[in-house]
Design a protein around this motif. Structure first.
Motif, PDB file in Angstrom:
ATOM      1  N   ALA A  56       0.872  -1.179   0.000  1.00 42.09           N
ATOM      2  CA  ALA A  56       0.000   0.000   0.000  1.00 42.09           C
ATOM      3  C   ALA A  56       0.910   1.230   0.000  1.00 42.09           C
ATOM      4  CB  ALA A  56      -0.882   0.008   1.245  1.00 42.09           C
ATOM      5  N   THR A  60      -1.022   5.417   3.501  1.00 43.70           N
ATOM      6  CA  THR A  60      -2.104   4.520   3.927  1.00 43.70           C
ATOM      7  C   THR A  60      -1.635   3.658   5.096  1.00 43.70           C
ATOM      8  OG1 THR A  60      -2.978   4.471   1.683  1.00 43.70           O
ATOM      9  CG2 THR A  60      -3.682   2.699   3.158  1.00 43.70           C
ATOM     10  N   ARG A  64      -2.876   3.702   9.158  1.00 41.48           N
ATOM     11  CA  ARG A  64      -3.267   2.494   9.896  1.00 41.48           C
ATOM     12  C   ARG A  64      -2.494   2.368  11.214  1.00 41.48           C
ATOM     13  NH1 ARG A  64      -5.107  -2.795   7.146  1.00 41.48           N
ATOM     14  NH2 ARG A  64      -6.203  -3.617   8.912  1.00 41.48           N
ATOM     15  N   THR A 134     -12.335   2.686  -0.588  1.00 37.62           N
ATOM     16  CA  THR A 134     -11.373   1.592  -0.738  1.00 37.62           C
ATOM     17  C   THR A 134     -10.199   1.817   0.216  1.00 37.62           C
ATOM     18  OG1 THR A 134     -11.985   1.345  -3.063  1.00 37.62           O
ATOM     19  CG2 THR A 134      -9.898   0.357  -2.383  1.00 37.62           C
ATOM     20  N   GLU A 135      -9.670   3.043   0.238  1.00 37.73           N
ATOM     21  CA  GLU A 135      -8.557   3.361   1.134  1.00 37.73           C
ATOM     22  C   GLU A 135      -8.987   3.275   2.594  1.00 37.73           C
ATOM     23  OE1 GLU A 135      -5.665   6.565  -0.917  1.00 37.73           O
ATOM     24  OE2 GLU A 135      -7.791   7.174  -0.874  1.00 37.73           O
ATOM     25  N   SER A 137     -11.354   1.390   3.852  1.00 35.62           N
ATOM     26  CA  SER A 137     -11.535  -0.020   4.227  1.00 35.62           C
ATOM     27  C   SER A 137     -10.184  -0.708   4.428  1.00 35.62           C
ATOM     28  CB  SER A 137     -12.382  -0.751   3.190  1.00 35.62           C
ATOM     29  OG  SER A 137     -11.711  -0.841   1.959  1.00 35.62           O
ATOM     30  N   GLU A 138      -9.206  -0.387   3.566  1.00 39.57           N
ATOM     31  CA  GLU A 138      -7.869  -0.981   3.715  1.00 39.57           C
ATOM     32  C   GLU A 138      -7.209  -0.519   5.016  1.00 39.57           C
ATOM     33  OE1 GLU A 138      -5.692   0.189   0.227  1.00 39.57           O
ATOM     34  OE2 GLU A 138      -6.809  -1.170  -1.077  1.00 39.57           O
ATOM     35  N   THR A 139      -7.339   0.758   5.311  1.00 35.89           N
ATOM     36  CA  THR A 139      -6.704   1.314   6.504  1.00 35.89           C
ATOM     37  C   THR A 139      -7.313   0.762   7.786  1.00 35.89           C
ATOM     38  OG1 THR A 139      -6.228   3.370   5.306  1.00 35.89           O
ATOM     39  CG2 THR A 139      -6.120   3.464   7.702  1.00 35.89           C
ATOM     40  N   GLU A 144     -15.380  -2.527   2.248  1.00 36.28           N
ATOM     41  CA  GLU A 144     -15.775  -1.243   1.677  1.00 36.28           C
ATOM     42  C   GLU A 144     -17.253  -0.966   1.947  1.00 36.28           C
ATOM     43  OE1 GLU A 144     -15.536   0.908  -2.661  1.00 36.28           O
ATOM     44  OE2 GLU A 144     -14.149  -0.740  -2.250  1.00 36.28           O
TER      45      GLU A 144
END
Length: 164
Positions: A56, A60, A64, A134-135, A137-139, A144
């Motif tokens: 990532a 990002t 996190r 999207t970012e 949800s990833e973090t 999503e």
């Protein structure tokens, strides 16, 4: 850690340190707590950096680690009585851009967001940072769809807090 890796880390941290400051502002009420949290997040980033694979973006990954560190410390410190007031937060605004109404709205928004649970706070923070779902949800490590649903619920909750 070798010097090249150390230099790369310091450069990335300097380029993205505003992320850490924003997280600190969201999870603390005074300058000393802000500085302590900033230092703790930096330490955690430094410890985790050798494992950063670059899958990532650095920012990002930094979000996190910063949010997870803040949430963990926030939960540990939640048992303490907080004697600071939200009004002690100082907003640095250039004099020529000063708008009393805008400052009041920012204070009210911070006060409202601080009433949310820690995960919802993180979600609002990322949303206000113009991160796409999207970012986000990833973090945060959620789907999503879950991020979108939570954000809609949070917006409703914030409206209720701000307009009782």
């Amino acid at each position: 850690m070798n010097k090249e890796l150390e230099h790369k880390f310091v450069t990335e941290l300097q380029d993205n340190q505003n992320i850490v400051h924003k997280v600190c502002t969201l999870y603390t009420n005074d300058r000393d707590s802000h500085n302590d949290l900033f230092q703790e997040i930096t330490i955690q980033l430094w410890k985790a950096y050798p494992k950063f694979r670059g899958d990532a973006k650095f920012s990002t990954w930094m979000y996190r680690v910063a949010l997870n560190t803040a949430i963990t410390l926030y939960r540990k410190n939640k048992r303490r009585i907080d004697t600071s007031d939200y009004e002690s937060i100082i907003f640095k605004i250039k004099a020529d851009e000063y708008d009393e109404t805008e400052e009041l709205q920012l204070k009210l928004m911070y006060k409202a967001v601080k009433q949310l649970n820690d995960v919802d706070k993180a979600l609002v923070f990322l949303y206000l940072e113009d991160k796409n779902y999207t970012e986000i949800s990833e973090t945060l490590g959620i789907t999503e769809v879950n991020a979108r649903v939570k954000m809609n619920r949070i917006k409703t909750k914030l409206r209720t807090i701000l307009n009782p």
